[in-house]
Each structure stands twice: as structure tokens, then as C-alpha cells.
Design an enzyme around this catalytic site. Structure first.
Site, mmCIF file in Angstrom:
data_model
loop_
_atom_site.group_PDB
_atom_site.id
_atom_site.type_symbol
_atom_site.label_atom_id
_atom_site.label_comp_id
_atom_site.label_asym_id
_atom_site.label_seq_id
_atom_site.Cartn_x
_atom_site.Cartn_y
_atom_site.Cartn_z
ATOM 1 N N HIS A 162 0.835 -1.214 0.000
ATOM 2 C CA HIS A 162 0.000 0.000 0.000
ATOM 3 C C HIS A 162 0.867 1.261 0.000
ATOM 4 O O HIS A 162 0.803 2.079 0.917
ATOM 5 C CB HIS A 162 -0.950 -0.009 1.195
ATOM 6 C CG HIS A 162 -2.033 -1.036 1.061
ATOM 7 N ND1 HIS A 162 -1.981 -2.264 1.671
ATOM 8 C CD2 HIS A 162 -3.190 -1.023 0.340
ATOM 9 C CE1 HIS A 162 -3.070 -2.954 1.360
ATOM 10 N NE2 HIS A 162 -3.819 -2.232 0.549
ATOM 11 N N ASN A 163 1.657 1.396 -1.045
ATOM 12 C CA ASN A 163 2.611 2.498 -1.123
ATOM 13 C C ASN A 163 2.231 3.434 -2.277
ATOM 14 O O ASN A 163 1.183 3.263 -2.912
ATOM 15 C CB ASN A 163 4.020 1.916 -1.327
ATOM 16 C CG ASN A 163 3.994 0.847 -2.409
ATOM 17 O OD1 ASN A 163 3.364 1.044 -3.450
ATOM 18 N ND2 ASN A 163 4.640 -0.278 -2.178
ATOM 19 N N PHE A 164 3.118 4.380 -2.555
ATOM 20 C CA PHE A 164 2.812 5.372 -3.592
ATOM 21 C C PHE A 164 2.656 4.716 -4.974
ATOM 22 O O PHE A 164 1.858 5.166 -5.803
ATOM 23 C CB PHE A 164 3.909 6.447 -3.615
ATOM 24 C CG PHE A 164 3.711 7.464 -4.694
ATOM 25 C CD1 PHE A 164 2.612 8.310 -4.693
ATOM 26 C CD2 PHE A 164 4.626 7.581 -5.739
ATOM 27 C CE1 PHE A 164 2.416 9.251 -5.698
ATOM 28 C CE2 PHE A 164 4.454 8.516 -6.749
ATOM 29 C CZ PHE A 164 3.339 9.349 -6.723
ATOM 30 N N ASP A 222 -9.069 -0.120 -7.748
ATOM 31 C CA ASP A 222 -8.314 -0.491 -6.548
ATOM 32 C C ASP A 222 -7.790 -1.922 -6.622
ATOM 33 O O ASP A 222 -6.692 -2.211 -6.160
ATOM 34 C CB ASP A 222 -9.241 -0.318 -5.329
ATOM 35 C CG ASP A 222 -8.514 -0.474 -4.006
ATOM 36 O OD1 ASP A 222 -7.268 -0.397 -4.009
ATOM 37 O OD2 ASP A 222 -9.183 -0.656 -2.976
ATOM 38 N N GLN A 278 -4.677 -16.321 -5.382
ATOM 39 C CA GLN A 278 -5.187 -15.659 -6.578
ATOM 40 C C GLN A 278 -6.394 -16.343 -7.197
ATOM 41 O O GLN A 278 -7.314 -15.682 -7.643
ATOM 42 C CB GLN A 278 -4.055 -15.526 -7.604
ATOM 43 C CG GLN A 278 -3.518 -14.172 -7.869
ATOM 44 C CD GLN A 278 -3.902 -13.041 -6.935
ATOM 45 O OE1 GLN A 278 -4.148 -13.192 -5.753
ATOM 46 N NE2 GLN A 278 -3.953 -11.856 -7.478
ATOM 47 N N HIS A 337 1.326 1.848 -5.573
ATOM 48 C CA HIS A 337 -0.050 1.315 -5.632
ATOM 49 C C HIS A 337 -1.020 2.471 -5.907
ATOM 50 O O HIS A 337 -1.913 2.358 -6.747
ATOM 51 C CB HIS A 337 -0.392 0.614 -4.309
ATOM 52 C CG HIS A 337 -1.843 0.258 -4.171
ATOM 53 N ND1 HIS A 337 -2.473 -0.654 -4.993
ATOM 54 C CD2 HIS A 337 -2.812 0.703 -3.320
ATOM 55 C CE1 HIS A 337 -3.757 -0.758 -4.638
ATOM 56 N NE2 HIS A 337 -3.988 0.061 -3.630
ATOM 57 N N HIS A 363 -6.956 7.181 -2.018
ATOM 58 C CA HIS A 363 -7.743 6.150 -1.341
ATOM 59 C C HIS A 363 -6.989 5.325 -0.300
ATOM 60 O O HIS A 363 -7.619 4.686 0.536
ATOM 61 C CB HIS A 363 -8.386 5.217 -2.378
ATOM 62 C CG HIS A 363 -7.480 4.108 -2.772
ATOM 63 N ND1 HIS A 363 -6.413 4.267 -3.620
ATOM 64 C CD2 HIS A 363 -7.446 2.805 -2.388
ATOM 65 C CE1 HIS A 363 -5.781 3.126 -3.756
ATOM 66 N NE2 HIS A 363 -6.382 2.214 -3.019
HETATM 67 P P1 5GP Z 1 -6.993 -1.750 -0.521
HETATM 68 O O1 5GP Z 1 -6.504 -2.208 0.803
HETATM 69 O O2 5GP Z 1 -5.922 -1.799 -1.560
HETATM 70 O O3 5GP Z 1 -7.721 -0.467 -0.551
HETATM 71 O O4 5GP Z 1 -8.166 -2.810 -0.867
HETATM 72 C C1 5GP Z 1 -8.010 -3.872 -1.657
HETATM 73 C C2 5GP Z 1 -7.844 -5.153 -0.864
HETATM 74 O O5 5GP Z 1 -8.229 -6.206 -1.724
HETATM 75 C C3 5GP Z 1 -6.390 -5.430 -0.485
HETATM 76 O O6 5GP Z 1 -6.024 -4.957 0.753
HETATM 77 C C4 5GP Z 1 -6.334 -6.930 -0.545
HETATM 78 O O7 5GP Z 1 -6.789 -7.492 0.659
HETATM 79 C C5 5GP Z 1 -7.339 -7.278 -1.615
HETATM 80 N N1 5GP Z 1 -6.665 -7.472 -2.913
HETATM 81 C C6 5GP Z 1 -6.425 -6.549 -3.874
HETATM 82 N N2 5GP Z 1 -5.804 -7.095 -4.929
HETATM 83 C C7 5GP Z 1 -5.660 -8.406 -4.636
HETATM 84 C C8 5GP Z 1 -5.085 -9.509 -5.322
HETATM 85 O O8 5GP Z 1 -4.600 -9.428 -6.445
HETATM 86 N N3 5GP Z 1 -5.115 -10.719 -4.677
HETATM 87 C C9 5GP Z 1 -5.666 -10.896 -3.459
HETATM 88 N N4 5GP Z 1 -5.625 -12.117 -2.928
HETATM 89 N N5 5GP Z 1 -6.201 -9.871 -2.773
HETATM 90 C C10 5GP Z 1 -6.201 -8.650 -3.354
HETATM 91 MN MN MN Z 2 -5.895 0.198 -2.434
#
Ligand code: 5GP
Ligand code: MN
Length: 529
Positions: free
Chosen positions: A264-266, A414, A465, A268, A304
């Protein structure tokens, strides 16, 4: 790909003006995929010239530089380097680095230093190293070795175990050891401000509008320029009377408020914003929604995950962190991301909304709050189900319909890594799992409930995945594709390919496991009679 010819690197020019008759040499060279130009006086020392190229390659003193001529032969980096033209440019590579000079955390270094000092003093007085000091020194040494060998601590940048195979793609900033976080931010700021968005070629601007854009090719200052391009190319500067300097301050502050953590860095933040930008163009939303709605969506994507600490809501709540206390366990992270965003906007020099009426400001603030809070995955089904109901009768002029669509667009962006080409997407999964494993390790250490999908003992890349794609991505992306059929090829197809890829990987690893178990069973019993 490049921002076209980069800045000119000059040695001595800033300090020692070259007098008349003093010849300067111009050298063209490729470094990190960019054509650069260096200029130095023939009176420069070899060390100055090496430093110049080191700066151009943006590497640290312990890296070894290699310069190749157009024939592929290695040439000496010295003031005698033959001048050339862009057509016969040299190629500069930082080929090796002495990993031993990766700095240890300062506390550990200072402990070691104090121990060495104490040892010297005691030897002066007693004549030998006492056992207690010897033991302490071994403990520090063994702790250092552990930091370097434990894979899940690799996000600290100390891991030496696997030949750093992901090094070029790790989003963790390779911070110059001598620089503090603030100094590093200032370095990025100077670089960002010294680049012009005019340097971004038409080709890059077009790629930026598609999900195949490769974030791994760009460094932070360049990403800031690309974000600036997104705001400009959507005409936000004119439509909302945003001064360029204010936009730049805002973007820079956003960059500063993302943490240097595995996922969760820049980077992303950049990817999510770029996907949102791509979706806006691909679905022709500029002709379906108002400019204000587009500004809300792009800025929500940008903000976000601001100041994400690398541990999710469940952890915040179970560990009763300050965030969970402040927000009463209700989407603590998303509330925080949004509050940080408006904290940045509260400074006039960063406030891209400052020239809008208070009505417009209120509308944008309300929209951003809704979109950012919608990224809490705990609300995924609630929001998707609402969209499913509206989708068949969707009306672009209906306020509620538009609001749900905006939330869906931010949510899709996201979690859209798997919609990118495999070579761009896969390293992101490694980063995500690193952050997941850090969290479950902490949960184990603190005796908190362990989040099953983050447990390194239970989760693998393919298992993580296949489930996520089947149960989260495909249902969400399919629904959006019903409204915008053109998205089928851009986001649905790559996600289906990713599902095949990880299903094959899952099958293969199951087969290997079964074979190993069979071999284990076939082994003659050892030990007892
Ligand atoms: P974010 O925390 O980035 O706002 O919300 C997205 C959340 O969805 C992530 O924290 C993570 O738990 C899940 N997520 C997003 N992309 C993936 C992915 O490619 N694989 C899996 N297993 N989880 C993901
Ligand atoms: Mn995110």
C-alpha cells in the site's frame, strides 16, 4: 519508453565556469532506458567524471558502473571518454553492488558501535575481552544475520537470501542510505519540479490511457509528472481553475503521505489512479458524466490509501489501535485515508479545490468521502449488489445511479492488478503477500487472531489468486462490463488469463506435493524394528 531526452548532467559547470578556450565534451548515453546527455570540461578529474555518471545512473557509491560503446565494448569512464552523438550513444549500467554496505537499522549499528567501544576500553584495563561482552557481540552479530536471512523481513531491504531476484521490481524505495525520509522526499520533489510534463511523449500519453501501462518502468518523480499529465489531459486545470503550482504541491504531498511499505505504497496509489484514468478514456466517461464526477473519481483513487500502515482493518480492530479507537471500529483505515486527504487539501498551497464555490467544494468532498469509504472490502457485496440491481436500468442522469457507478469504478481500479499484463501484475502479488505475511507474523507474535488468508503457513500465490479472481474479481468486472461492453477485452480477458495461469500453477504444485507424499510413504521405515 522515456520522458524523451532527460535533463543534462553537467560536471563542474555549476561551480567552475569553463573559461574561453577551455573545451567541454558532450557525451550521449542510455541509462535506465533513457537517453541522457552529459557535459564536462576536459580539465575534470576522473573522479568527477565518475561521480557525474553515478548521479546520472542514480546509484550509490558502492555500485560499480560500466560504460559500453555502441560496439558493445566496455570503455573507461574518464575525462578521455570519446565525444559522440545520440546515434552512437554509450550505454551506462550499474552492474554490481556491494550488498554488504546495505545499512543496518541505526539502533543495531549504534549498539554494535557502543559494544566495540566498550570492548576496546575493557581490553585496555583488563587485557582481554570478557566473556559477557563476547557473548553480547555474538548476539548482535547473530541478530544481524537473522535480519539478512529471514525472507519475510525482506521488506526492510536487508534480505540477501535469494539473489534479490525481484530487486528491479520491488516498489520499496531504494533510499540512498545517507538520506533521511525528508531528504529523499525533497530529492524527488526537485526532480519532479525540474521535469516538464511537455517531456512526456505522445506515445506515453496514449499508453497511460490503457491497462497495459507498466508502472515498474517509472520512478517516483516521473510518476508525479504522469499524474500531473492525467489532471491536465482531463482538462481539470481549466475546468476547476487549478494553478499548476498548487496541483504540483498537492501531488507532492500525496506522495509524501504514502508509506514505504510492501504493497500500500505510492506505486499502488499511482497504479490505481492510472487504471481509473484508463477506464475513464476507455468507457468514454467524459461524454457520459460531468467533469466534477471525473475529478471526484480520479482524486479518490489518488487518495484512497493515504498513510496506509500495512495492517488491515481487522488488525486495527483486534489490536485496538489508535485508528480503531478514533473511528469506533468503523472502516478505520478508509476513514483515515480520507481524513488525511482533506488534511492535505486544507493547506491553501495544496488546495486544488480552492477556486471553487462552497457548493462545489461540498459536492466534491461528499463524493470523495463516499468513494474512498467504498474501498473497504468489508462492504464489497453490499456495493456490488446495489450496482447489480441498477445496472439493467442504469441512467447516467440519475444521481444515485451515478454515485454507485463512481464507487464501483474506484473499487475496480483499486483491485485491478490482475487486469494488467502478467509481467506487471505478478510482482504486485509478491508485494501483497509480503504485506499479508508481515501482518500474520505480527498477529502470531502478539497473540491476536491470525487472519487466515494472510497466514504464510496456509496461503500460496496460486491459492490466494484463484480464489480472489473467482469470487471477487470476475463477478465485479463482469458486472461493470455489462454496462461497458468494450471493457471485455481490456479487463475481463486478462483476468480470465490470470485465472488460467494461477489454476495451472495450483495444479502443478498439488501434483508435486502428492508425488512427495507418495515418495515419503514408499520410504522404508527408519529407526525402530
Ligand atoms: P486496498 O486495501 O488496496 O484499498 O483494498 C483492496 C484489498 O483487496 C487489499 O487490501 C487486498 O486485501 C485485496 N486485494 C487486492 N488485490 C488483490 C489480489 O490481487 N489478490 C488478493 N488475494 N487480494 C487482493
Ligand atoms: Mn488500495
Amino acid at each position: 519508453m522515456s520522458l524523451s531526452t532527460g535533463p543534462i548532467f553537467m560536471s563542474g559547470a555549476g561551480h567552475v565556469p569553463h573559461g574561453p578556450g577551455m573545451t567541454t565534451k558532450i557525451i550521449y548515453f542510455m541509462v535506465n532506458g533513457k537517453l541522457e546527455k552529459a557535459e564536462f570540461g576536459c580539465d575534470c578529474s576522473a573522479a568527477d567524471v565518475k561521480d557525474l555518471f553515478r548521479a546520472a545512473a542514480e546509484v550509490e557509491p558502492h555500485h560499480v558502473l560500466k560504460m559500453y560503446n555502441w560496439r558493445g565494448s566496455v570503455v573507461n569512464i574518464s575525462p578521455r571518454l570519446e565525444a559522440n552523438t545520440p546515434d552512437s550513444c554509450y550505454r551506462l549500467e550499474a552492474v554490481a553492488s556491494d550488498l554488504h554496505s546495505v545499512p543496518m537499522p541505526p539502533e543495531l549499528d549504534s549498539m554494535e558501535h557502543r559494544l566495540n567501544h566498550l570492548e576496546t576500553k575493557v581490553i585496555e584495563d583488563v587485557g582481554k575481552t570478557p566473556d559477557a561482552i563476547f557473548e553480547l557481540k555474538s548476539q548482535v552479530e547473530s541478530f544481524k544475520r537473522k535480519l539478512e536471512s529471514v525472507k519475510h523481513l525482506s521488506w526492510m531491504g536487508l534480505f540477501k537470501g535469494d539473489g534479490n531476484q525481484h530487486l528491479p521490481k520491488t516498489p520499496l524505495k531504494a533510499r540512498t542510505p545517507q538520506l533521511s525520509v525528508q531528504e529523499e522526499h525533497q530529492r524527488v520533489r526537485m526532480k519532479f519540479l525540474n521535469m516538464s510534463s511537455l517531456q512526456v511523449t505522445g506515445e506515453v500519453r496514449e499508453l497511460l490511457k490503457t491497462p497495459i501501462f507498466d508502472n515498474w518502468q517509472w520512478e517516483e518523480a516521473e510518476m508525479l509528472v504522469l499524474l500531473q499529465v492525467m489532471y491536465t489531459d482531463l482538462d481539470f486545470l481549466t475546468a476547476f481553475h487549478i494553478e499548476l503550482e498548487v496541483l504540483q504541491n498537492f501531488l507532492f504531498q500525496v506522495y509524501c503521505h504514502y508509506n514505504n511499505i510492501p504493497f500500500h505504497n505510492f506505486q499502488h496509489c499511482f497504479c490505481v489512479t492510472q487504471m481509473m484514468y484508463g477506464l475513464i478514456w476507455l468507457t468514454d466517461l467524459r461524454n457520459k458524466l460531468g467533469r466534477v464526477e471525473l475529478l471526484i473519481m480520479l482524486t479518490s483513487a489518488l487518495c484512497h490509501d493515504l498513510d496506509h500502515p500495512g495492517y488491515n482493518n481487522v488488525y486495527q480492530i483486534n489490536a485496538q489501535t489508535d485508528l480503531a479507537l478514533r473511528y469506533n471500529d468503523i472502516s478505520p483505515l478508509e476513514n483515515h485515508h480520507c481524513a488525511v486527504a482533506f488534511g492535505i487539501l486544507s493547506k491553501p498551497e495544496c488546495n486544488i479545490l480552492k477556486n471553487l464555490s462552497s457548493e462545489q467544494y461540498k459536492h466534491i468532498r461528499g463524493g470523495m468521502i463516499k468513494c474512498i469509504l467504498a474501498t473497504d472490502m468489508a462492504r464489497h457485496n453490499e456495493i456490488l449488489n446495489r450496482f447489480k440491481v441498477l445496472q439493467p436500468v442504469f441512467d447516467f442522469t440519475n444521481r444515485e445511479h451515478k454515485e454507485v457507478l463512481m464507487k464501483i469504478m474506484v473499487k475496480v481500479s483499486d483491485i485491478s492488478n490482475e487486469a494488467r499484463p502478467m509481467e506487471v501484475a505478478e510482482p504486485w502479488l509478491d508485494c501483497l503477500l509480503q504485506e499479508f505475511f508481515n501482518q500474520s507474523d505480527s498477529e502470531k507474535l502478539k497473540g491476536l487472531p491470525v487472519t487466515p488468508f494472510m497466514d504464510r503457513d496456509k496461503v500460496s500465490k496460486p491459492s490466494s489468486q484463484t480464489n480472489f479472481i473467482r469470487f471477487v474479481l470476475l463477478p465485479l468486472f463482469t458486472e461493470l462490463t455489462k454496462l461497458f461492453p468494450c471493457l471485455e477485452q481490456h479487463i475481463l480477458e486478462p483476468v480470465r488469463r490470470a485465472l488460467d495461469y494461477y489454476s495451472d500453477m495450483e495444479r502443478a504444485s498439488k501434483e508435486v506435493k502428492e508425488e512427495e507424499e507418495e515418495e515419503e510413504e514408499a520410504k522404508p521405515p527408519t529407526g525402530g524394528r
